[in-house]
Design a protein around this motif. Structure first.
Motif, PDB file in Angstrom:
ATOM      1  N   ASP A   1       0.831  -1.212   0.000  1.00 34.32           N
ATOM      2  CA  ASP A   1       0.000   0.000   0.000  1.00 34.32           C
ATOM      3  C   ASP A   1       0.863   1.259   0.000  1.00 34.32           C
ATOM      4  O   ASP A   1       0.521   2.263  -0.635  1.00 34.32           O
ATOM      5  CB  ASP A   1      -0.930   0.017   1.227  1.00 34.32           C
ATOM      6  N   ASP A   2       1.965   1.215   0.725  1.00 30.50           N
ATOM      7  CA  ASP A   2       2.865   2.376   0.759  1.00 30.50           C
ATOM      8  C   ASP A   2       3.528   2.586  -0.604  1.00 30.50           C
ATOM      9  O   ASP A   2       3.733   3.718  -1.040  1.00 30.50           O
ATOM     10  CB  ASP A   2       3.938   2.191   1.841  1.00 30.50           C
TER      11      ASP A   2
ATOM     12  N   ASP B   1       5.860  -7.960  -4.766  1.00 33.74           N
ATOM     13  CA  ASP B   1       4.472  -7.530  -4.976  1.00 33.74           C
ATOM     14  C   ASP B   1       4.301  -6.756  -6.288  1.00 33.74           C
ATOM     15  O   ASP B   1       3.437  -5.884  -6.409  1.00 33.74           O
ATOM     16  CB  ASP B   1       4.008  -6.674  -3.790  1.00 33.74           C
ATOM     17  N   ALA B   2       5.125  -7.088  -7.294  1.00 34.11           N
ATOM     18  CA  ALA B   2       5.133  -6.312  -8.541  1.00 34.11           C
ATOM     19  C   ALA B   2       3.747  -6.232  -9.184  1.00 34.11           C
ATOM     20  O   ALA B   2       3.287  -5.156  -9.569  1.00 34.11           O
ATOM     21  CB  ALA B   2       6.153  -6.902  -9.514  1.00 34.11           C
ATOM     22  N   GLU B   3       3.059  -7.383  -9.302  1.00 33.15           N
ATOM     23  CA  GLU B   3       1.735  -7.379  -9.926  1.00 33.15           C
ATOM     24  C   GLU B   3       0.756  -6.486  -9.164  1.00 33.15           C
ATOM     25  O   GLU B   3       0.043  -5.671  -9.754  1.00 33.15           O
ATOM     26  CB  GLU B   3       1.136  -8.794  -9.995  1.00 33.15           C
ATOM     27  N   ALA B   4       0.731  -6.662  -7.842  1.00 32.49           N
ATOM     28  CA  ALA B   4      -0.223  -5.896  -7.027  1.00 32.49           C
ATOM     29  C   ALA B   4       0.016  -4.398  -7.195  1.00 32.49           C
ATOM     30  O   ALA B   4      -0.933  -3.613  -7.344  1.00 32.49           O
ATOM     31  CB  ALA B   4      -0.088  -6.302  -5.555  1.00 32.49           C
TER      32      ALA B   4
ATOM     33  N   HIS C   1      -1.000  -3.228 -10.764  1.00 33.45           N
ATOM     34  CA  HIS C   1      -2.454  -3.246 -10.990  1.00 33.45           C
ATOM     35  C   HIS C   1      -3.171  -2.115 -10.256  1.00 33.45           C
ATOM     36  O   HIS C   1      -4.197  -1.637 -10.717  1.00 33.45           O
ATOM     37  CB  HIS C   1      -3.051  -4.599 -10.550  1.00 33.45           C
ATOM     38  N   GLN C   2      -2.630  -1.717  -9.106  1.00 36.87           N
ATOM     39  CA  GLN C   2      -3.396  -0.805  -8.246  1.00 36.87           C
ATOM     40  C   GLN C   2      -2.997   0.665  -8.350  1.00 36.87           C
ATOM     41  O   GLN C   2      -3.698   1.532  -7.839  1.00 36.87           O
ATOM     42  CB  GLN C   2      -3.307  -1.281  -6.793  1.00 36.87           C
ATOM     43  N   ILE C   3      -1.850   0.961  -8.953  1.00 37.87           N
ATOM     44  CA  ILE C   3      -1.503   2.384  -9.089  1.00 37.87           C
ATOM     45  C   ILE C   3      -2.488   3.055 -10.039  1.00 37.87           C
ATOM     46  O   ILE C   3      -3.056   2.417 -10.922  1.00 37.87           O
ATOM     47  CB  ILE C   3      -0.059   2.587  -9.609  1.00 37.87           C
TER      48      ILE C   3
END
Lengths: 321, 321
Positions: A27-28, A60-63, A66-68
């Motif tokens: 998240d950070d 956590d590259a995918e996460a 995907h979320q930015i």
């Protein structure tokens, strides 16, 4: 009047975080990239699609990708070592993949555990896959200004590797001073030769401040016609050969100098400094950035208050010069 | 073939030590100066003949000046604020006195507790005393590239103060970037103007690395024809406005860059690094020098040993670029 445009690429969340012992929460990472997306960068190297075992810091590259929140005008690039990484990156809809190998045989074997020819063959396969898509391809050539094991790498050798990738149709090449061995006259000569030989390639310079010369080398590259630079917020990014040495050229220091010298980086420096100030909490230690400590040159200070004799109450500055 | 000569002035034992909380023993100061005397400097600013109350760190100025072994070819200079200081310095047989005032009214009042005109009158008296001897006179003009309270100081203002001192017959002027506000295009313009107007003055540039630009500014000054630089071993020397920021430009980093770029500083870099390595013991803390941590660019490293499968045993360098 706006000055000459200079394109700034942020690499802190990739080249910086991969060297950190403390895992930065997903998240950070996302919040930081989202914040940086509004700062005016041309490109952000978000993360690396390497094996989570090799680089747990970026597992956590995918996460993250995907979320930015993508910001129009910003190119979101990621580091990709092989076909598997390219497939993962493509599935996240990246704008660009950044491939990496070293122009030094020793460094490539040490860093990537392959010969340069093995790396090239692997990257050629990646390029052929990515070339079927609209995704752009950049190649970062490590140790282009010197290898910590072999020493100088001949300019012709660097140009020859650029040629091999240019022949495969990549759109850009980054010349990386991986361990801070570059010096100004060398940078100028290499950049002049590269600009002259590859006018159609997008050329980027990637400096480390290991020996204090990153901004001096930037001046030399500008003089040779380079207008794209990688940089790392706070000066994050280390070098395994120089424990305690500073890392990549610090983005806020680079932007500060360029803007003072009349260039137009499009980057908002106060926003950048505010973002840099968040880093120590994320990584658990101070950052190399001097500008973060000192403030911009025109962040002025009040006069010390005067005592009744008209002299400053505060202790004299010890006749500092 | 030797490159263009560049003259390096060491200021660590004055500009560096005066900012240190820990008193450096007189014997250690003498031993350090004696060691530096053999390194190839053009000039060493040994100490300051200021009031021991104002700068207790340099209260042993006479003892140090009397006991160092002078090395032929090295100019031994000292900072002198007033007539009393000049008399003390002359009694020690110094080669040069270095006078100081600020081109910013606010900084002069804050730092020296006088108006600029009061400072000038006082220094004029010092100059008239010293002019009766064979001792050379240099004037260091603080905040020549910006004042932390007033901001920019007009180039014409800096040149006007240089003119007033040139008219009094001083042999040299040092333009000081006291709090690291200089940037390359500004440095180049100021140095070009100063060199053109004062061809007979010995001009020195004094940079601080507060915002990371010291070596970039050095390149700009070189381009404008400057060939003399103050620098501080280990990067010692602070700035009261920027706690934690680095200090003066680091001598070993300056020499390292200049020699790589083909200039001839006459300074022996390995000896310099050996001397810099002694500083932490003397002052009780680490020094800003990056070069001391990283080593010279051609201080190469062995390949990591290979495991039985031919791959390096050591952990891969995390695909650093």
């Amino acid at each position: 009047m706006k000055g000459q445009p200079i394109f700034i690429h942020e690499v802190a969340t990739r080249d910086g975080f991969q060297n950190e012992a403390q895992f930065v929460d997903t998240d950070d990472k996302i919040a930081l990239v989202d914040r940086l997306s509004k700062c005016g960068y041309a490109k952000i190297e978000v993360t690396s699609f390497t094996s989570p075992k090799a680089i747990p810091a970026l597992r956590d590259a995918e996460a993250v990708m995907h979320q930015i929140k993508r910001h129009e005008g910003v190119i979101y690039t990621v580091l990709v070592p092989n076909i598997r990484g390219a497939e993962r990156a493509l599935s996240c809809g990246v704008d660009e993949v950044n491939l990496v190998m070293s122009v030094s045989e020793s460094h490539n074997r040490t860093n990537l555990r392959m010969s340069r020819e093995q790396s090239f063959a692997q990257l050629r396969d990646v390029i052929s896959v990515v070339n079927r898509t609209e995704v752009a391809i950049n190649v970062s050539l490590s140790t282009a200004m010197g290898c910590p094991m072999e020493g100088d790498i001949a300019k012709q050798e660097v140009l020859a590797w650029m040629q091999r990738f240019a022949d495969l149709g990549v759109h850009g090449v980054t010349l990386c001073d991986t361990t801070g061995m570059a010096f100004p006259s060398q940078v100028r000569a290499l950049c002049q030769a590269a600009c002259a030989r590859f006018p159609a390639l997008e050329l980027t310079l990637h400096f480390h401040n290991t020996r204090g010369m990153a901004l001096a080398n930037t001046l030399a590259a500008l003089k040779a016609g380079i207008d794209r630079f990688d940089a790392s917020l706070g000066g994050l990014g280390g070098c395994p050969y120089a424990p305690g040495a500073t890392g990549n050229v610090c983005t806020e220091e680079l932007v500060h100098m360029l803007e003072l010298d009349g260039y137009n980086t499009s980057v908002n420096l106060p926003d950048l400094l505010a973002a840099s100030a968040l880093l120590p909490r994320l990584i658990g230690h101070d950052v190399p950035s001097q500008l973060l400590k000192a403030g911009r040159r025109m962040d002025l200070h009040p006069m010390p208050s005067l005592a009744s004799d008209g002299r400053p109450e505060q202790r004299a500055f010890e006749t500092g010069v």
